[in-house]
Write an enzyme that holds these catalytic residues in place. Structure first.
Site, PDB file in Angstrom:
ATOM      1  N   GLU A 244       0.889  -1.177   0.000  1.00 17.22           N
ATOM      2  CA  GLU A 244       0.000   0.000   0.000  1.00 17.22           C
ATOM      3  C   GLU A 244       0.916   1.213   0.000  1.00 17.22           C
ATOM      4  O   GLU A 244       1.511   1.546   1.022  1.00 17.22           O
ATOM      5  CB  GLU A 244      -0.897  -0.005   1.244  1.00 17.22           C
ATOM      6  CG  GLU A 244      -1.868  -1.174   1.317  1.00 17.22           C
ATOM      7  CD  GLU A 244      -2.910  -1.167   0.210  1.00 17.22           C
ATOM      8  OE1 GLU A 244      -3.021  -0.157  -0.510  1.00 17.22           O
ATOM      9  OE2 GLU A 244      -3.601  -2.182   0.054  1.00 17.22           O
ATOM     10  N   CYS A 278      -2.511   8.994   2.542  1.00 14.83           N
ATOM     11  CA  CYS A 278      -2.129   8.511   1.215  1.00 14.83           C
ATOM     12  C   CYS A 278      -3.172   8.918   0.186  1.00 14.83           C
ATOM     13  O   CYS A 278      -2.873   9.080  -0.986  1.00 14.83           O
ATOM     14  CB  CYS A 278      -1.981   7.003   1.250  1.00 14.83           C
ATOM     15  SG  CYS A 278      -3.362   6.205   2.057  1.00 14.83           S
TER      16      CYS A 278
HETATM   17  P1  NAD Z   1       8.382   4.462   4.853  1.00 20.91           P
HETATM   18  O1  NAD Z   1       8.436   3.673   3.612  1.00 20.91           O
HETATM   19  O2  NAD Z   1       9.515   5.333   5.193  1.00 20.91           O
HETATM   20  O3  NAD Z   1       8.190   3.492   6.128  1.00 20.91           O
HETATM   21  C1  NAD Z   1       7.111   2.610   6.273  1.00 20.91           C
HETATM   22  C2  NAD Z   1       7.478   1.495   7.230  1.00 20.91           C
HETATM   23  O4  NAD Z   1       8.513   0.703   6.665  1.00 20.91           O
HETATM   24  C3  NAD Z   1       8.015   1.965   8.577  1.00 20.91           C
HETATM   25  O5  NAD Z   1       7.477   1.142   9.584  1.00 20.91           O
HETATM   26  C4  NAD Z   1       9.509   1.754   8.452  1.00 20.91           C
HETATM   27  O6  NAD Z   1      10.178   1.550   9.673  1.00 20.91           O
HETATM   28  C5  NAD Z   1       9.549   0.510   7.604  1.00 20.91           C
HETATM   29  N1  NAD Z   1      10.809   0.303   6.856  1.00 20.91           N
HETATM   30  C6  NAD Z   1      11.681   1.238   6.383  1.00 20.91           C
HETATM   31  N2  NAD Z   1      12.677   0.638   5.693  1.00 20.91           N
HETATM   32  C7  NAD Z   1      12.420  -0.696   5.723  1.00 20.91           C
HETATM   33  C8  NAD Z   1      13.073  -1.840   5.175  1.00 20.91           C
HETATM   34  N3  NAD Z   1      14.195  -1.739   4.447  1.00 20.91           N
HETATM   35  N4  NAD Z   1      12.525  -3.055   5.386  1.00 20.91           N
HETATM   36  C9  NAD Z   1      11.382  -3.182   6.100  1.00 20.91           C
HETATM   37  N5  NAD Z   1      10.728  -2.142   6.653  1.00 20.91           N
HETATM   38  C10 NAD Z   1      11.234  -0.913   6.470  1.00 20.91           C
HETATM   39  O7  NAD Z   1       7.022   5.274   4.780  1.00 20.91           O
HETATM   40  P2  NAD Z   1       6.447   6.363   5.781  1.00 20.91           P
HETATM   41  O8  NAD Z   1       7.204   7.625   5.646  1.00 20.91           O
HETATM   42  O9  NAD Z   1       6.334   5.758   7.137  1.00 20.91           O
HETATM   43  O10 NAD Z   1       4.970   6.539   5.214  1.00 20.91           O
HETATM   44  C11 NAD Z   1       4.603   7.475   4.264  1.00 20.91           C
HETATM   45  C12 NAD Z   1       4.194   6.787   2.994  1.00 20.91           C
HETATM   46  O11 NAD Z   1       3.185   5.812   3.244  1.00 20.91           O
HETATM   47  C13 NAD Z   1       3.574   7.750   1.981  1.00 20.91           C
HETATM   48  O12 NAD Z   1       4.123   7.523   0.719  1.00 20.91           O
HETATM   49  C14 NAD Z   1       2.096   7.366   1.997  1.00 20.91           C
HETATM   50  O13 NAD Z   1       1.397   7.672   0.814  1.00 20.91           O
HETATM   51  C15 NAD Z   1       2.171   5.908   2.257  1.00 20.91           C
HETATM   52  N6  NAD Z   1       0.903   5.373   2.759  1.00 20.91           N
HETATM   53  C16 NAD Z   1       0.143   4.607   1.931  1.00 20.91           C
HETATM   54  C17 NAD Z   1      -1.084   4.113   2.358  1.00 20.91           C
HETATM   55  C18 NAD Z   1      -1.937   3.265   1.462  1.00 20.91           C
HETATM   56  O14 NAD Z   1      -2.897   2.685   1.942  1.00 20.91           O
HETATM   57  N7  NAD Z   1      -1.662   3.178   0.173  1.00 20.91           N
HETATM   58  C19 NAD Z   1      -1.536   4.417   3.645  1.00 20.91           C
HETATM   59  C20 NAD Z   1      -0.734   5.200   4.469  1.00 20.91           C
HETATM   60  C21 NAD Z   1       0.484   5.679   4.015  1.00 20.91           C
END
Ligand code: NAD
Length: 547
Positions: A244, A278
């Site tokens: 997502e 998002c």
């Molecule tokens: P991010 O990708 O930085 O982090 C998301 C999660 O992934 C965190 O828990 C982080 O610790 C973890 N993570 C980071 N690197 C990782 C790795 N190498 N392996 C495994 N896990 C890892 O995203 P963010 O800044 O927390 O969130 C913002 C983004 O989320 C925006 O782009 C937003 O649009 C998206 N989002 C999408 C939805 C949806 O339903 N499509 C919903 C909410 C947020």
């Protein structure tokens, strides 16, 4: 560096700060890869027991978890608000209420949705065969969410997982770990057996360790960049992943729309959660003839909004979640300015909000709170960089179009495709345009909130994601379907069995020509040949018995 403005952590601890005040919300140990592997092993152990529980037991426990949430609803909303910066009321409206609805829905309907289902198999049924699908749980589901809906997203996915008979390990975002721990606490209060839902804490490395530990499914919510990394790492163990990801969601307003409603929707759609949804409205396309009127209405409505710490009930716009996010917003607003767009209102950090003391010895070196003014920008065009990259902040850029065709082209001109909305009083036009928008959810005369409808599938087209959460499609991501095929009249050999012969080959030709047509009438032509072949097989058997 100021710890309040970034992720707070030392060697072993993750420190969570309130982005509105800089106060420490809590601290928690960082789980090492070894810890994560041990948690996963316990989860796998618990799965052996949990998959045998009845649906009524699962329903009872999920409904008890709902009660546990309702019993401390204000405390949970306060925690969400203090870790994420969103207004307290919004935490109830946009996180707690929707997830409570999702919980009752899957608790009450999970069994029915996963009941073995008979499948029509056409002419094979004439041979006395039946087929049904039996749904089996997958095993351990790893949930790795973002920080923007830190309660509802992981909790909703966890509830769907356990209703399907899986066990769960959640790795909350490093910005909202205490809210993640709260989810574990709620399940424990409800009496869920130990290790069925576990929480591991840490930043990206802990998430990576969870992926490496080879769960049976990964439910990831976050950025495109991390989604790609997780997909690559998961592929090494063939772990399937639901992604997502981000959005740059368009809102199209036609000249025949109810402009008053559209303006209100645009303001809420762009600015709730400080634009950190998002499915936020990140691009508004308005038909040229009403562009000035709509822009004026949006600016007036924006002017009325109060911004401040999320615990005040009359605050509509809270703080941004992190300095990193704040800097992206600043960069994009600057990019709009430089490209010639006009900032109608907002356009900078809000430094007027009185800074409250974080209090006591936990007070941090907190320089300025993370508030960005809700910002309306006119004169935007798709060739501006900030109209193409996800902003994830309280900005509402407005562009214009002349024709229906142009509106569709502009809306689809994006690498993302999460949600979109179309505003018009002409419902057939609304549906016609909606069907041509490349997005996982498209609303007509509504905006943003469909993630809150747990009954419907959620997910993106293009770079906004892979797979679905919520609804029937989301539940199917959490099970493995088993096809069970039964021959109810197992007294004769099948015509396609060995040994092959010229009679067999002639029968196979008949299968291709008649049986595979799906027509009963045509298949009837095949019957004499089929009888010949079966006789041949039976004779061979008799001969074999004699010799
Ligand atoms: P991010 O990708 O930085 O982090 C998301 C999660 O992934 C965190 O828990 C982080 O610790 C973890 N993570 C980071 N690197 C990782 C790795 N190498 N392996 C495994 N896990 C890892 O995203 P963010 O800044 O927390 O969130 C913002 C983004 O989320 C925006 O782009 C937003 O649009 C998206 N989002 C999408 C939805 C949806 O339903 N499509 C919903 C909410 C947020």
């Amino acid at each position: 560096m100021n710890p309040a403005l970034t992720l707070g952590r030392n060697e072993e601890e993750l420190i969570s700060y309130d982005p509105a005040t800089g106060a420490e919300v809590g601290r928690i140990q960082i789980d090492s890869p070894g810890d994560v592997r041990a948690v996963l092993a316990r989860s796998r152990q618990a799965f052996g027991m949990w998959k045998t529980t009845s649906f009524s037991e699962r329903r009872r426990l999920v409904m008890k978890a709902r009660e546990a949430i309702l019993a401390e609803i204000d405390g949970i909303a306060k925690l969400i608000s203090s870790e994420s910066g969103k207004p307290f009321g919004e935490a109830i409206a946009m996180e707690i209420a929707p997830v409570l609805d999702l919980m009752q829905y899957f608790a009450r309907n999970g069994e029915k949705m996963l009941r073995p289902a008979k499948i029509g198999i056409g002419l094979y049924a004439l041979l006395g065969r039946t087929s049904k699908i039996v749904y089996h749980p997958l095993g351990v589901v790893a949930i790795i969410p973002a920080w923007n809906y830190p309660f509802s997203i992981p909790l909703g996915e966890a509830v769907m997982s356990v209703m399907a008979g899986n066990t769960v390990v959640i790795k909350p975002s490093e910005l909202t770990p205490m809210t993640g721990l709260k989810i574990g606490e709620i399940f424990a209060k409800a009496g869920l057996p130990q290790d069925v839902v576990q929480i591991v804490t840490g930043a990206g490395e802990t998430g990576a360790a969870l992926v490496e530990a080879a769960p049976d499914k990964i439910m990831f919510t976050g950025s495109v960049a991390t989604g790609k990394k997780i997909s690559a790492a998961a592929a090494r163990n063939l772990t399937s992943v639901v992604l997502e990801l981000g959005g740059k969601d368009p809102m199209i307003v036609f000249e025949d729309a109810n402009l008053e409603l559209a303006a209100g929707a645009a303001v809420w759609g762009a600015f709730c959660n400080s634009g950190q949804s998002c499915s936020s409205v990140e691009r508004l396309y308005v038909q040229e003839s009403v562009a000035d009127r709509l822009t004026k209405m949006i600016v007036e409505k924006t002017r009325e909004l109060k911004q401040g710490p999320g615990d005040l009930e009359d605050v509509s716009i809270g703080a941004m979640s992190s300095e990193r996010q704040m800097q992206i917003v600043e960069d994009h607003v600057e990019a709009f300015r430089e490209a010639g767009a006009k900032i109608e209102i907002g356009g900078k950090r809000n430094a007027e909000i009185p800074l409250r003391s974080a209090g006591g010895d936990r007070e941090r070196n907190f320089r300025r709170p993370l508030f960005y003014q809700p910002t309306v920008i006119s004169g935007a065009t798709n060739d501006m960089r900030a109209m193409r990259e996800e902003t994830f902040g309280p900005t509402l850029p407005i562009a214009t179009f002349k024709t229906e065709e142009e509106a569709i082209t502009l809306a689809n001109d994006s690498e993302f495709g999460l949600t979109a909305s179309v505003w018009t009083r002409d419902y057939s036009k609304g549906r016609r345009v909606a069907e041509r928008i490349e997005a996982g959810s498209v609303c007509v005369n509504e905006v943003l909130y469909t993630h809150g409808i747990g009954q419907t599938p959620w997910g993106g087209f293009k770079n906004s994601g892979r797979g679905r959460t919520h609804g029937h499609a989301g539940l199917m991501e959490l099970v493995q379907p088993q096809h069970m095929h039964v021959n109810r009249i197992a007294i004769l050999p099948d015509a396609w069995w060995m040994p092959y012969s010229p009679v067999a080959v002639e029968t196979f030709r008949g299968f291709a020509k008649y049986f595979a047509s799906g027509s009963l009438r045509k298949t009837a032509i095949l019957l004499p040949q089929l009888q010949k072949r079966i006789r041949e097989l039976l004779k061979g058997k008799e001969d074999g018995t004699r010799s």
